[in-house]
Design a protein around this motif. Structure first.
Motif, PDB file in Angstrom:
ATOM      1  N   ALA A  77       6.377  70.447   8.383  1.00 40.73           N
ATOM      2  CA  ALA A  77       7.056  70.305   7.095  1.00 40.73           C
ATOM      3  C   ALA A  77       7.300  71.672   6.466  1.00 40.73           C
ATOM      4  CB  ALA A  77       6.217  69.440   6.154  1.00 40.73           C
ATOM      5  N   GLY A  78       8.566  71.967   6.174  1.00 41.27           N
ATOM      6  CA  GLY A  78       8.925  73.220   5.524  1.00 41.27           C
ATOM      7  C   GLY A  78       9.181  74.384   6.449  1.00 41.27           C
ATOM      8  N   ASP A  79       8.985  74.214   7.739  1.00 43.02           N
ATOM      9  CA  ASP A  79       9.179  75.324   8.667  1.00 43.02           C
ATOM     10  C   ASP A  79      10.665  75.651   8.820  1.00 43.02           C
ATOM     11  OD1 ASP A  79       8.211  77.250  10.543  1.00 43.02           O
ATOM     12  OD2 ASP A  79       8.902  75.963  12.170  1.00 43.02           O
ATOM     13  N   ARG A  80      11.009  76.925   8.595  1.00 42.27           N
ATOM     14  CA  ARG A  80      12.408  77.386   8.664  1.00 42.27           C
ATOM     15  C   ARG A  80      13.333  76.529   7.794  1.00 42.27           C
ATOM     16  NH1 ARG A  80       9.096  78.588  13.427  1.00 42.27           N
ATOM     17  NH2 ARG A  80       9.875  80.521  14.331  1.00 42.27           N
ATOM     18  N   LEU A  81      12.793  76.011   6.709  1.00 46.88           N
ATOM     19  CA  LEU A  81      13.597  75.173   5.833  1.00 46.88           C
ATOM     20  C   LEU A  81      14.656  75.987   5.102  1.00 46.88           C
ATOM     21  CD1 LEU A  81      13.961  72.280   4.784  1.00 46.88           C
ATOM     22  CD2 LEU A  81      12.298  72.805   2.980  1.00 46.88           C
ATOM     23  N   TYR A  82      14.374  77.272   4.932  1.00 38.99           N
ATOM     24  CA  TYR A  82      15.308  78.179   4.267  1.00 38.99           C
ATOM     25  C   TYR A  82      15.673  79.317   5.217  1.00 38.99           C
ATOM     26  CZ  TYR A  82      14.013  75.723   0.020  1.00 38.99           C
ATOM     27  OH  TYR A  82      13.802  74.742  -0.910  1.00 38.99           O
ATOM     28  N   ALA A  83      16.811  79.923   4.941  1.00 40.32           N
ATOM     29  CA  ALA A  83      17.253  81.094   5.706  1.00 40.32           C
ATOM     30  C   ALA A  83      18.057  81.985   4.781  1.00 40.32           C
ATOM     31  CB  ALA A  83      18.104  80.671   6.912  1.00 40.32           C
TER      32      ALA A  83
ATOM     33  N   LEU B 108       7.812  72.177  -1.691  1.00 39.86           N
ATOM     34  CA  LEU B 108       8.946  72.209  -0.769  1.00 39.86           C
ATOM     35  C   LEU B 108      10.251  72.395  -1.535  1.00 39.86           C
ATOM     36  CD1 LEU B 108       8.065  69.424   1.831  1.00 39.86           C
ATOM     37  CD2 LEU B 108       7.621  71.870   1.958  1.00 39.86           C
ATOM     38  N   ASP B 109      10.128  72.746  -2.837  1.00 40.14           N
ATOM     39  CA  ASP B 109      11.326  72.879  -3.658  1.00 40.14           C
ATOM     40  C   ASP B 109      11.875  74.299  -3.674  1.00 40.14           C
ATOM     41  OD1 ASP B 109       9.135  73.880  -5.009  1.00 40.14           O
ATOM     42  OD2 ASP B 109       9.794  73.194  -6.990  1.00 40.14           O
ATOM     43  N   GLY B 110      11.248  75.202  -2.958  1.00 42.41           N
ATOM     44  CA  GLY B 110      11.735  76.572  -2.905  1.00 42.41           C
ATOM     45  C   GLY B 110      10.628  77.503  -2.478  1.00 42.41           C
ATOM     46  N   PRO B 111      10.952  78.532  -1.682  1.00 37.94           N
ATOM     47  CA  PRO B 111       9.916  79.424  -1.179  1.00 37.94           C
ATOM     48  C   PRO B 111       9.637  80.580  -2.127  1.00 37.94           C
ATOM     49  CG  PRO B 111      12.011  80.005  -0.214  1.00 37.94           C
ATOM     50  CD  PRO B 111      12.273  78.829  -1.125  1.00 37.94           C
ATOM     51  N   GLU B 112       8.444  81.140  -1.991  1.00 32.06           N
ATOM     52  CA  GLU B 112       8.140  82.432  -2.579  1.00 32.06           C
ATOM     53  C   GLU B 112       8.454  83.493  -1.521  1.00 32.06           C
ATOM     54  OE1 GLU B 112       4.419  82.569  -5.257  1.00 32.06           O
ATOM     55  OE2 GLU B 112       3.968  81.080  -3.721  1.00 32.06           O
ATOM     56  N   LEU B 113       9.055  84.583  -1.943  1.00 31.83           N
ATOM     57  CA  LEU B 113       9.380  85.686  -1.044  1.00 31.83           C
ATOM     58  C   LEU B 113       8.561  86.894  -1.461  1.00 31.83           C
ATOM     59  CD1 LEU B 113      11.394  86.403   1.302  1.00 31.83           C
ATOM     60  CD2 LEU B 113      12.852  87.422  -0.460  1.00 31.83           C
TER      61      LEU B 113
ATOM     62  N   TYR C  85       7.034  79.125   8.844  1.00 32.99           N
ATOM     63  CA  TYR C  85       7.851  80.257   8.424  1.00 32.99           C
ATOM     64  C   TYR C  85       8.924  79.707   7.474  1.00 32.99           C
ATOM     65  CZ  TYR C  85       5.388  81.760  12.548  1.00 32.99           C
ATOM     66  OH  TYR C  85       4.386  82.017  13.464  1.00 32.99           O
ATOM     67  N   PRO C  86       8.604  79.619   6.166  1.00 33.68           N
ATOM     68  CA  PRO C  86       9.518  78.957   5.232  1.00 33.68           C
ATOM     69  C   PRO C  86      10.919  79.551   5.207  1.00 33.68           C
ATOM     70  CG  PRO C  86       7.360  79.233   4.232  1.00 33.68           C
ATOM     71  CD  PRO C  86       7.345  80.009   5.508  1.00 33.68           C
ATOM     72  N   VAL C  87      11.016  80.886   5.337  1.00 31.88           N
ATOM     73  CA  VAL C  87      12.317  81.546   5.407  1.00 31.88           C
ATOM     74  C   VAL C  87      12.471  82.107   6.809  1.00 31.88           C
ATOM     75  CG1 VAL C  87      13.819  83.360   4.512  1.00 31.88           C
ATOM     76  CG2 VAL C  87      12.300  82.113   2.954  1.00 31.88           C
ATOM     77  N   LYS C  88      13.465  81.632   7.515  1.00 30.18           N
ATOM     78  CA  LYS C  88      13.693  82.041   8.894  1.00 30.18           C
ATOM     79  C   LYS C  88      13.697  83.565   9.032  1.00 30.18           C
ATOM     80  CE  LYS C  88      17.176  81.845  12.503  1.00 30.18           C
ATOM     81  NZ  LYS C  88      16.170  81.634  13.563  1.00 30.18           N
TER      82      LYS C  88
ATOM     83  N   ARG D  85      18.966  76.627   1.627  1.00 31.79           N
ATOM     84  CA  ARG D  85      18.196  75.532   2.226  1.00 31.79           C
ATOM     85  C   ARG D  85      19.004  74.913   3.352  1.00 31.79           C
ATOM     86  NH1 ARG D  85      14.015  71.752  -0.140  1.00 31.79           N
ATOM     87  NH2 ARG D  85      14.014  69.909   1.223  1.00 31.79           N
ATOM     88  N   GLU D  86      18.323  74.483   4.402  1.00 36.15           N
ATOM     89  CA  GLU D  86      19.005  73.873   5.540  1.00 36.15           C
ATOM     90  C   GLU D  86      19.769  72.628   5.109  1.00 36.15           C
ATOM     91  OE1 GLU D  86      17.227  73.514   9.749  1.00 36.15           O
ATOM     92  OE2 GLU D  86      17.041  71.494   8.918  1.00 36.15           O
ATOM     93  N   ASP D  87      20.998  72.514   5.636  1.00 34.03           N
ATOM     94  CA  ASP D  87      21.763  71.288   5.408  1.00 34.03           C
ATOM     95  C   ASP D  87      22.252  70.756   6.751  1.00 34.03           C
ATOM     96  OD1 ASP D  87      23.821  73.135   5.878  1.00 34.03           O
ATOM     97  OD2 ASP D  87      24.258  73.364   3.751  1.00 34.03           O
TER      98      ASP D  87
END
Length: 238
Positions: free
Chosen positions: A35-41, A75-80, A14-17, A108-110
């Motif tokens: 890899a990449g799971d919930r990497l973005y929110a 892994l440089d950014g998700p498609e929505l 789930y790239p975007v939480k 992106r997660e920090d």
């Protein structure tokens, strides 16, 4: 001797939480999880992340589950994708209009984790089939429970077999190298009942899980050893 507990039938990240995810044929697994799971929110101006609930870290944002996200090989950014499955050209502008919140943006997660609980969720087909029997009027699908791994278990496997794995370690097939340590089950919330594309609102699902199993469902795991997992790989308790 290792005990095979099932075969990986589906892999999800789930790239975007809190949005719908993407099915994968295989994926790298590191200390953080898939890899990449919930990497973005979706993050608001106060620093809280969009979720199905309100907590110190999370802010309830209704409608996120009608969207979906994908990383593919990037892994440089998700498609929505919007509720009709159409790609969104400008995710931040779309989210502000869709959620009617001028202060939100993809982040992106920090330093602050996007994970609610532990890195990996494993759900068995035995338990999923039980939910279908327990809530016959509902449309039951694995997407309601947002597992990373849907594990095909042998015939006659009892529901909630996952409970017997806590405190034990599982390894993937010989080519995989990945190892998981099972810790506990997820405590399910109203997000399992929320409507999403193809799945109408179904409050009876959470009621059935609460009555039969104290609202808990799946096996949450930490990463004991990085590696790679693929559909068709076995998982074995060691």
């Amino acid at each position: 001797m290792a005990e095979i507990i099932g075969v990986i039938e589906q892999l999800w990240r789930y790239p975007v939480k809190s949005t719908g995810g993407e099915r994968l044929d295989s994926v790298e697994v590191d200390e953080r999880g898939l890899a990449g799971d919930r990497l973005y929110a979706v993050r608001d101006g106060s620093g809280r992340f969009g979720s199905g609930k309100n907590t110190r870290r999370f802010r309830r944002m209704d409608g996120l589950l009608r969207l979906s996200s994908r990383l593919g090989h990037r892994l440089d950014g998700p498609e929505l994708f919007d509720p009709l499955g159409r790609p969104v050209a400008d995710p931040d502008a779309f989210l502000r209009a869709y959620l009617q919140r001028p202060d939100v943006a993809l982040a992106r997660e920090d330093a602050v984790s996007h994970l609610d609980q532990l890195p990996v969720s494993v759900l068995t087909t035995a338990t999923l089939d039980w939910v279908r029997r327990a809530a016959p009027s509902a449309v039951v699908d694995e997407r309601r429970f947002r597992p990373n791994i849907l594990l095909r278990t042998p015939p006659d496997t009892p529901p909630f077999v996952e409970d017997g794995w806590f405190g034990r370690e599982a390894r993937g097939s010989a080519r995989s190298g990945a190892r998981l340590t099972f810790v506990r089950a997820s405590e399910r919330c109203a997000m399992t009942t929320v409507a999403q594309p193809g799945l109408p609102h179904a409050p009876e699902i959470l009621k059935a899980i609460a009555q039969a199993h104290d609202g808990r469902l799946d096996a949450l795991a930490e990463i004991a050893m990085p590696g790679r997992l693929g559909v068709g790989d076995t998982l074995s308790l060691v």
